[in-house]
Each structure stands twice: as structure tokens, then as C-alpha cells.
Design a protein around this motif. Structure first.
Motif, PDB file in Angstrom:
ATOM      1  N   LYS A  40       0.819  -1.216   0.000  1.00 54.42           N
ATOM      2  CA  LYS A  40       0.000   0.000   0.000  1.00 54.42           C
ATOM      3  C   LYS A  40       0.858   1.272   0.000  1.00 54.42           C
ATOM      4  N   TYR A  41       2.009   1.215  -0.670  1.00 55.27           N
ATOM      5  CA  TYR A  41       2.876   2.376  -0.795  1.00 55.27           C
ATOM      6  C   TYR A  41       2.532   3.135  -2.074  1.00 55.27           C
ATOM      7  N   PHE A  42       2.957   4.403  -2.109  1.00 56.26           N
ATOM      8  CA  PHE A  42       2.813   5.221  -3.308  1.00 56.26           C
ATOM      9  C   PHE A  42       4.201   5.399  -3.932  1.00 56.26           C
ATOM     10  N   PRO A  43       4.520   4.659  -5.001  1.00 62.63           N
ATOM     11  CA  PRO A  43       5.818   4.830  -5.666  1.00 62.63           C
ATOM     12  C   PRO A  43       5.963   6.249  -6.196  1.00 62.63           C
ATOM     13  N   LEU A  44       7.190   6.730  -6.250  1.00 62.76           N
ATOM     14  CA  LEU A  44       7.461   8.072  -6.748  1.00 62.76           C
ATOM     15  C   LEU A  44       8.101   8.005  -8.126  1.00 62.76           C
ATOM     16  N   LEU A  45       7.614   8.858  -9.023  1.00 65.43           N
ATOM     17  CA  LEU A  45       8.081   8.888 -10.405  1.00 65.43           C
ATOM     18  C   LEU A  45       8.802  10.205 -10.671  1.00 65.43           C
ATOM     19  N   ASP A  46       9.731  10.156 -11.631  1.00 63.79           N
ATOM     20  CA  ASP A  46      10.398  11.400 -12.022  1.00 63.79           C
ATOM     21  C   ASP A  46       9.549  12.137 -13.063  1.00 63.79           C
ATOM     22  N   ALA A  47      10.073  13.229 -13.575  1.00 61.55           N
ATOM     23  CA  ALA A  47       9.302  14.062 -14.509  1.00 61.55           C
ATOM     24  C   ALA A  47       8.947  13.331 -15.787  1.00 61.55           C
ATOM     25  N   ASN A  48       9.697  12.273 -16.129  1.00 60.68           N
ATOM     26  CA  ASN A  48       9.433  11.496 -17.344  1.00 60.68           C
ATOM     27  C   ASN A  48       8.549  10.280 -17.082  1.00 60.68           C
ATOM     28  N   GLY A  49       8.034  10.178 -15.862  1.00 60.02           N
ATOM     29  CA  GLY A  49       7.179   9.042 -15.528  1.00 60.02           C
ATOM     30  C   GLY A  49       7.953   7.775 -15.222  1.00 60.02           C
ATOM     31  N   LYS A  50       9.261   7.901 -15.007  1.00 58.58           N
ATOM     32  CA  LYS A  50      10.093   6.738 -14.711  1.00 58.58           C
ATOM     33  C   LYS A  50      10.171   6.531 -13.203  1.00 58.58           C
ATOM     34  N   LEU A  51      10.080   5.267 -12.788  1.00 56.98           N
ATOM     35  CA  LEU A  51      10.109   4.924 -11.368  1.00 56.98           C
ATOM     36  C   LEU A  51      11.467   5.261 -10.760  1.00 56.98           C
ATOM     37  N   THR A  52      11.417   5.825  -9.536  1.00 54.99           N
ATOM     38  CA  THR A  52      12.646   6.073  -8.778  1.00 54.99           C
ATOM     39  C   THR A  52      12.727   5.057  -7.641  1.00 54.99           C
ATOM     40  N   ASN A  53      13.780   5.135  -6.863  1.00 55.31           N
ATOM     41  CA  ASN A  53      13.940   4.189  -5.749  1.00 55.31           C
ATOM     42  C   ASN A  53      13.317   4.736  -4.467  1.00 55.31           C
ATOM     43  N   LYS A  54      12.423   5.707  -4.583  1.00 50.19           N
ATOM     44  CA  LYS A  54      11.774   6.286  -3.411  1.00 50.19           C
ATOM     45  C   LYS A  54      10.269   6.038  -3.465  1.00 50.19           C
ATOM     46  N   PHE A  55       9.672   5.968  -2.281  1.00 45.36           N
ATOM     47  CA  PHE A  55       8.233   5.713  -2.200  1.00 45.36           C
ATOM     48  C   PHE A  55       7.692   6.390  -0.947  1.00 45.36           C
ATOM     49  N   LEU A  56       6.377   6.585  -0.913  1.00 48.36           N
ATOM     50  CA  LEU A  56       5.727   7.236   0.223  1.00 48.36           C
ATOM     51  C   LEU A  56       4.875   6.240   0.996  1.00 48.36           C
ATOM     52  N   ILE A  57       4.975   6.323   2.301  1.00 50.11           N
ATOM     53  CA  ILE A  57       4.235   5.453   3.223  1.00 50.11           C
ATOM     54  C   ILE A  57       3.176   6.308   3.902  1.00 50.11           C
ATOM     55  N   VAL A  58       1.946   5.835   3.973  1.00 50.51           N
ATOM     56  CA  VAL A  58       0.914   6.545   4.731  1.00 50.51           C
ATOM     57  C   VAL A  58       0.763   5.822   6.058  1.00 50.51           C
ATOM     58  N   SER A  59       1.374   6.396   7.092  1.00 47.71           N
ATOM     59  CA  SER A  59       1.369   5.781   8.420  1.00 47.71           C
ATOM     60  C   SER A  59       0.143   6.231   9.202  1.00 47.71           C
ATOM     61  N   ASN A  60      -0.241   5.443  10.201  1.00 43.40           N
ATOM     62  CA  ASN A  60      -1.388   5.759  11.048  1.00 43.40           C
ATOM     63  C   ASN A  60      -0.947   6.345  12.384  1.00 43.40           C
ATOM     64  N   ILE A  61       0.347   6.594  12.532  1.00 45.42           N
ATOM     65  CA  ILE A  61       0.859   7.161  13.780  1.00 45.42           C
ATOM     66  C   ILE A  61       1.817   8.306  13.475  1.00 45.42           C
ATOM     67  N   LYS A  62       2.013   9.182  14.461  1.00 47.56           N
ATOM     68  CA  LYS A  62       2.906  10.334  14.297  1.00 47.56           C
ATOM     69  C   LYS A  62       3.940  10.361  15.421  1.00 47.56           C
ATOM     70  N   PRO A  63       4.918   9.474  15.388  1.00 47.69           N
ATOM     71  CA  PRO A  63       5.947   9.486  16.436  1.00 47.69           C
ATOM     72  C   PRO A  63       6.874  10.690  16.256  1.00 47.69           C
ATOM     73  N   ALA A  64       7.493  11.106  17.357  1.00 54.62           N
ATOM     74  CA  ALA A  64       8.441  12.215  17.287  1.00 54.62           C
ATOM     75  C   ALA A  64       9.610  11.851  16.386  1.00 54.62           C
ATOM     76  N   ASP A  65      10.052  10.614  16.476  1.00 54.78           N
ATOM     77  CA  ASP A  65      11.124  10.111  15.621  1.00 54.78           C
ATOM     78  C   ASP A  65      10.544   9.010  14.736  1.00 54.78           C
TER      79      ASP A  65
END
Length: 703
Positions: free
Chosen positions: A301-326
Motif C-alpha cells: 500500500k505504498y505510493f511509488p514516486l516517479l520522475d518528470a518522465n514518468g520513470k520509477l525512482t527508488n523512493k516511495f511514500l508510506i501513509v502511516s497511522n501514527i505520528k511518532p516524534a522520531d
């Protein structure tokens, strides 16, 4: 009487995320509509739904504590049954009144009315309006009963039940709390073994207080946010996730993949979204990005990140259900979890490339396609034969490429990657074909032969792909029709309507000069069928085309005018339809359409063969001479334009016929007593009918 707002919340264990949005919408809408039918809400009342992983709730404005009383007329029985000859109540009437709870004075309230057949007795009474407690209980029961639950579970009740631990409930998930507040007043209702109260719970980990006492119906959303760290609104939570995704991606000068279904699912998994950035090793990017994107979306359930050309990068976004300080441990944990998934994808990709696509073909014989239609190998052979025959008609120079693409189109079904991710069928075939340095036309055709997969999907990107896609869809449609597996009502388990629309779109949008009958015969040659199956498939095609054209905005009359001629080249249908629309806008169109309908009706009644050869010497009346003269001028022009494919101009030239046609029907008797004269006039009308109906059956435009 005051009408405070109402809040109802059902607090449960984690609900199925893919169903949450519909569950929330259904719960609120059914609750509101049931209150409305009981007169507890008015025309200015509105409902707001809330849905989180652990709650379904509805907020309704302007809810009455009691519905207004209303006058009702209770139909009892025929007067001759309820009253005797003296006008006194019969035992049957007395019994009926007792059953309704009416007293002896009710006899004085009876009235007699004729219902069109006989006199009937009616009792006029005042029906007390429902109290909110009564009405809400009914609405709550109705809302829960009509929830679109994908699968129910059974669990035992341990509180508020005579048989603790033995009484059970069937529901989507165990329910632990019920809230019903009218303003700040508790409404005494119950459901699923729970009695309504005014307390709920916030976020499992982030709430300031474990238990939240709601002050009123209107404080619900704000209290949950402030005290419970929960965004109760599904729409608000979704919007917050979108904002956080875009902001986090922008910091990396990247963009998150767009996927509404994934967004809805993630919204249903969290109550307090917190977007975090993760990454994986660059080595994994050697794997086709579709594989990596799919495993990150489907499994994590991650959101992959694409560059300006629509090519996949090695980064992705996680939608967490908690907000820890660290958040480093949350990010690190997710990165550790995704690596094995990506490693599996890389392993499958590496293993699959050790065997050629050609070497896998024999394996299709071991895969069952349909018990009446044989294996995938047999199906593949039929697709190859159909594709080659179509290629010979369209572009014989492509036959070799078409044959190769068709032969290899299904072999990626046998690969490890497609075995793990069936959604990648075709896509992986293209990657493996490119790895083997096969021609790009062949490689892209392997991927594209599934297109168009849905309304609005792209067509195959080259002609080889179009031909193989046509062959594949034709084989499916004709094969299943040949064994009686055709759609019925709303049931279409093999998606044959979608297959037919795909074929239509390719013929029309790719402007293929392929006869529908011809490609159907090519497909039917691969099966043993009776003539009724051929007719059934053709009717099915035109039915789908009819629906499609009307969905695109054409009127039923316009579509009928074009399709009633069952045009052989479907690629011409849009041009014919445009011509009909243009013709229909002419001032002369209604009269000509009506005349065409009249001519058609006259000609239908003629027995024997009709001639279209007109003898000028037999044209006696000035009106028929004028029509013949004008037809001799107009028809050659119209025919020439028709043959040139200018259907709009072809039809517009017919406008000149309006006046002579009107005059003909006003002044000429078609069914003259003289046989030669009558036949000549019929021949003139037949010639007129043929001239007017080459592009479309214009009689269908007559009102």
C-alpha cells in the motif's frame, strides 16, 4: 417544536478497507431515508457520513423529536360485507375494527365510497407520528440490514444479553459501541447487542483520552479530532492524504503515482494520516517498473514516486497511522518489509529470462482454457489462424509478424512473474520479447493484444497489435457463443460485452476497411457451429454498437436510421451518423422522412418483384413527371457523392426532392387501375426509395 441535529455512531473493530467507503455511504443514506419516510426530517435536513477503520457514523440536521400526526384512510371491506340490510355492523366488520384497535365510537367514523367497482367502507383516523426513539430504532435496523457487507462474521455477545457467551451476532466485524445523540440528549436505541450511549473511543495510540464523552451531536467531528486524534470524515481524510503525498513528493522534485483505488484503500486504513518517505536500493530498478509498482501498491500500500518522465525512482511514500516524534523506526521497518517483495520480483524476472518465449509454447497445451474449447494451446492455434487471415486482408506484408506475435501472445502466462502477478500478463511478454531482441512491432503487439481492456482504454499502438487483438477477442466471443455461453441479463461472466465493444472500437477508431461478416466468418471457420450462432453474434455486435452510440450522445432515431441497414463496414458508421445528424437539421428533413416512411409502407405491400426502371412515356401526371425529372437530376449527384464517401453532401442533395415528392403524393394516385401505369409509378417510388436510403434508412427519423 425544536429540531436539533442527530448523531449516530457504530464503533467496531477494523472494517474491510476496500469496502469502507461504500459502507459509510450506505449506512448514512439508508438511515437518513428511513427517517425521512417516517416524517422525522424535513426538506432542509441534510446528512453527512463519517467512516474510519473503526467507525461508521451519520450526522443528520434538523431532526424532529416526534413526527407530526397524520390523517389516514383505512380501507376495510365492501359495504355489503360490513353492513347488514339495516345498516348495522356485521360480525366481520366488528372483528376488523377490533383488530385495528378501534373502539365502539369508530362505527360513527365510517364512510362509504365507491372504488369504481362497488361501495367500500373506509375508516378515517389520526395516526400518531413516530417518536424519534421509535423512528431511529427502525432506521438503525434498516441501515445495518442493508449494508453492502462483502462477508459477515459470527461472534458471541458477553454483555447486555440473557445468555452471555451464547447469544451471537452476524456482522461485518465485532461492534463495541453505539452512540445516538439528539442535540445533547441520548436517544434510547440498541443494535448488535449494544445500548446507545454518549461515549466513543479515539485513535488507538494518538488519542489524548482513551474514552471521549461527546458533548452533543454537533461536537462529534471536532471532539474526535481534538481529543481523539481522528479525522472522522472519509473525504476530509482522503484530501489530507493527497495534500501530504504531494507535499512530500515535491520536496524530492518527484510525483506520486496516481491511483484512486489505492488512495481510497489507504484512506480506509488510517484514522490519522502521516506520510513518510522511504527508499530502496537502486539495483532493484533493473526490474521492469510495472512489477515494482504493482508489488509496492498491492502488497504494501505504498505510493511509488516517479520522475518528470514518468520513470520509477527508488523512493516511495508510506501513509502511516501514527505520528511518532522520531519516525526513523517506522520508515526503517517499512523499508525492511519492502525489500523481500522487490527481491522476489527480481528473482522472478531473472528466472523467467532464462527460457525463451518460443520454448514455452508447448506448455500451453497443459493449461485448460475451457472444458468445451480445449487447452490454451488449442486456443492459441485458433488465434494464430484468425490473425493470419485478417492480416492477409489488411496488409499481407505484416503476416509473418502477426503470426509470431499471435503465437507468443499467451506464453507469458506460464512465467513466474505473471504467476505471481496476473495483472502483468502481456506486459511481461513484451519485456521478455524485447530481452530476446524480437521486433518491436511483435513485442508491443504481445502487450497490446489485451487492449482495449475497458471503456476509454488505448487501442493497440501498431497494426500488428490491432490484428492480434482483433483475433484474440473474436476467438473468445465466437468460441463462447458457439458453446452457448452468451451473456444473459446483467450476467456476463466472460466479459463478452467488453470483448465486442473492443472489436467495434478497433474497427471504427482504427478505420479498418474490414467487413464485419468477413471477420466473423474467419473466426467461425475455427469452430463447429450452427447458423443460429452466426446470427446471434452479429445481432450481439449491433446491439453493443447501438448502446455505445447512444451513450456517446446520438439519439435513438439517428442510430436506428444508420444501423437498420446493418452496414458491413463499421468504420463508416460515425461518418454515416454525422451525415444523418446534418440531414436531420435541414428544414426539408421531417417531410422527406415522413414521405420515405410512406413510400416504404407502399412498397412493402407490393407482391412480386419490384422494378426501378421507369418508362418516361407512361408518366402522365405533371407531378409524377416533375418528380421523375428532379430524381434524374438529384440521384446521379447523390450517388457520386456517396461513392466518394461524402455521405453528408449525398444526403443534403436529397433536400431538392421535397417539393416534387409532396406534389406527387398530393396529386398522383399510385394504385391506378391501369396495371402498366400502376407498376410504372411503383417503379418511380422504388427508385426514389433506393436513392434516399443508401446512407441510412431515413424513415426512422419520422416522428
Amino acid at each position: 417544536m425544536s429540531s436539533p441535529n442527530l448523531l449516530v455512531e457504530l464503533f467496531v473493530e477494523e472494517l474491510p478497507p476496500k469496502a469502507l467507503k461504500k459502507l459509510g455511504e450506505s449506512f448514512a443514506s439508508v438511515l437518513f431515508e428511513t427517517l425521512k419516510t417516517q416524517g422525522l426530517v424535513n426538506e432542509i435536513s441534510a446528512v453527512t457520513n463519517f467512516a474510519t477503520p473503526r467507525r461508521l457514523a451519520a450526522h443528520v440536521t434538523a431532526v424532529s423529536a416526534k413526527a407530526a400526526d397524520k390523517q389516514v384512510a383505512q380501507k376495510l371491506m365492501p359495504a355489503n360485507v360490513g353492513l347488514d340490510a339495516s345498516g348495522n355492523a356485521t360480525p366481520a366488520l366488528v372483528k376488523k375494527l377490533q383488530a385495528l384497535g378501534a373502539d365502539a365510537f369508530a362505527l360513527n367514523k365510517l364512510r362509504k365510497e365507491n372504488d369504481g367497482k362497488a361501495d367500500v367502507l373506509f375508516l378515517d383516523a389520526t395516526q400518531a407520528g413516530a417518536t424519534l426513539a421509535e423512528g431511529l430504532q427502525k432506521a438503525l435496523d434498516e441501515a445495518l440490514a442493508k449494508l453492502p457487507i462483502p462477508k459477515v462474521m459470527t461472534y458471541q455477545l458477553h454483555e447486555n444479553t440473557p445468555n452471555s457467551g451464547w447469544d451471537s451476532v452476524n456482522f461485518v466485524r465485532p461492534a463495541h459501541g453505539l452512540v445516538a445523540l439528539h442535540g445533547n440528549q441520548l436517544v434510547p436505541v440498541s443494535a448488535l447487542g449494544l445500548t446507545a450511549g454518549s461515549t466513543t473511543q479515539g485513535h488507538r495510540f494518538e488519542a489524548k483520552h482513551a474514552v471521549i464523552t461527546l458533548q452533543s451531536a454537533d461536537s462529534y467531528a471536532q471532539q474526535l479530532k481534538d481529543e481523539g486524534a481522528v479525522i472522522a470524515s472519509f473525504a476530509e481524510r482522503r484530501a489530507e492524504i493527497v495534500n501530504q503525498l504531494n507535499a512530500a513528493a515535491a520536496k524530492e522534485h518527484l510525483k506520486p503515482i496516481e491511483d484512486d483505488a489505492l488512495l481510497d484503500e489507504v484512506t480506509a486504513l488510517v484514522e490519522l494520516p502521516n506520510v513518510l518517505l522511504g527508499q530502496f536500493e537502486n539495483d532493484f530498478l533493473e526490474v521492469p517498473q510495472e512489477c515494482l509498482i504493482l508489488t509496492m501498491k498491492a502488497n504494501q500500500k505504498y505510493f511509488p514516486l516517479l520522475d518528470a518522465n514518468g520513470k520509477l525512482t527508488n523512493k516511495f511514500l508510506i501513509v502511516s497511522n501514527i505520528k511518532p516524534a522520531d519516525a526513523s523506526k517506522v520508515i526503517g521497518g517499512n523499508e525492511r518489509v519492502v525489500r523481500p517483495r522487490l527481491a522476489d520480483a527480481k528473482f522472478f524476472f531473472d528466472q523467467d529470462r532464462k527460457k525463451t518465449l518460443e520454448s514455452r509454447i508447448a506448455g500451453l497445451d497443459k493449461v485448460v482454457y475451457h472444458n468445451k474449447l480445449g487447452s490454451q494451446g488449442e486456443r492459441n492455434a485458433r488465434v494464430v489462424a484468425i490473425a493470419k487471415a485478417i492480416a492477409e486482408q489488411i496488409n499481407p506484408t505484416l503476416t509473418a509478424k502477426v503470426e509470431q506475435a499471435a503465437r507468443l501472445s499467451k506464453v507469458d502466462l506460464l512465467t513466474d512473474m505473471v504467476g505471481e502477478f496476473p495483472e502483468l500478463q502481456g506486459i511481461m511478454g513484451r519485456y521478455y520479447a524485447q530481452h530476446e531482441k524480437l521486433d518491436d512491432d511483435v513485442a508491443f503487439a504481445i502487450e497490446d493484444h489485451y487492449k482495449p481492456r475497458f471503456a476509454g482504454d488505448d487501442l493497440p499502438r501498431n497494426q500488428v497489435g490491432v490484428i492480434v487483438a482483433l483475433a484474440d477477442k473474436l476467438e473468445t466471443l465466437v468460441g463462447l457463443f458457439s458453446i452457448g455461453e452468451k451473456p444473459t441479463g446483467d450476467k456476463d461472466p466472460f466479459a463478452l460485452r467488453r470483448q465486442a465493444l473492443g472489436i467495434i472500437r478497433m474497427l471504427v477508431d482504427a478505420k479498418l476497411t474490414l467487413s464485419l461478416n468477413a471477420i466473423m466468418e474467419i473466426a467461425f471457420s475455427q469452430f463447429v457451429t450452427d447458423p443460429s450462432a452466426r446470427l446471434g453474434v452479429k445481432d450481439f455486435f449491433f446491439d453493443r454498437l447501438n448502446v455505445s452510440l447512444r451513450d456517446q450522445g446520438a439519439s435513438a432515431q439517428e442510430v436506428d436510421a444508420v444501423l437498420s441497414l446493418t452496414p458491413e463496414l463499421l468504420s463508416e458508421v460515425p461518418t454515416r451518423l454525422a451525415a444523418v445528424r446534418s440531414f436531420a437539421s435541414l428544414a426539408e428533413a421531417p417531410a422527406l422522412a415522413a414521405a420515405n416512411k410512406r413510400v416504404g409502407n407502399i412498397l412493402k405491400k407490393v407482391e412480386g418483384k419490384l422494378s426501378s426502371e421507369v418508362n418516361a412515356n407512361l408518366l402522365q401526371e405533371p407531378a409524377e413527371q416533375a418528380l421523375a425529372d428532379e430524381l434524374n437530376k438529384v440521384k446521379p449527384q447523390s450517388d457520386k457523392l456517396f461513392e466518394a464517401g461524402d455521405y453528408t453532401a449525398s444526403l443534403q442533395t436529397l433536400a431538392a426532392l421535397k417539393a416534387p415528392v409532396d406534389a406527387f403524393f398530393d396529386n398522383v394516385m399510385v394504385n391506378a387501375e391501369d396495371v402498366a401505369l400502376r407498376n410504372n409509378r411503383l417503379a418511380l417510388l422504388n427508385q426514389l426509395h433506393q436513392a434516399m436510403n443508401r446512407v441510412a434508412d431515413l424513415s426512422k427519423l419520422a416522428s
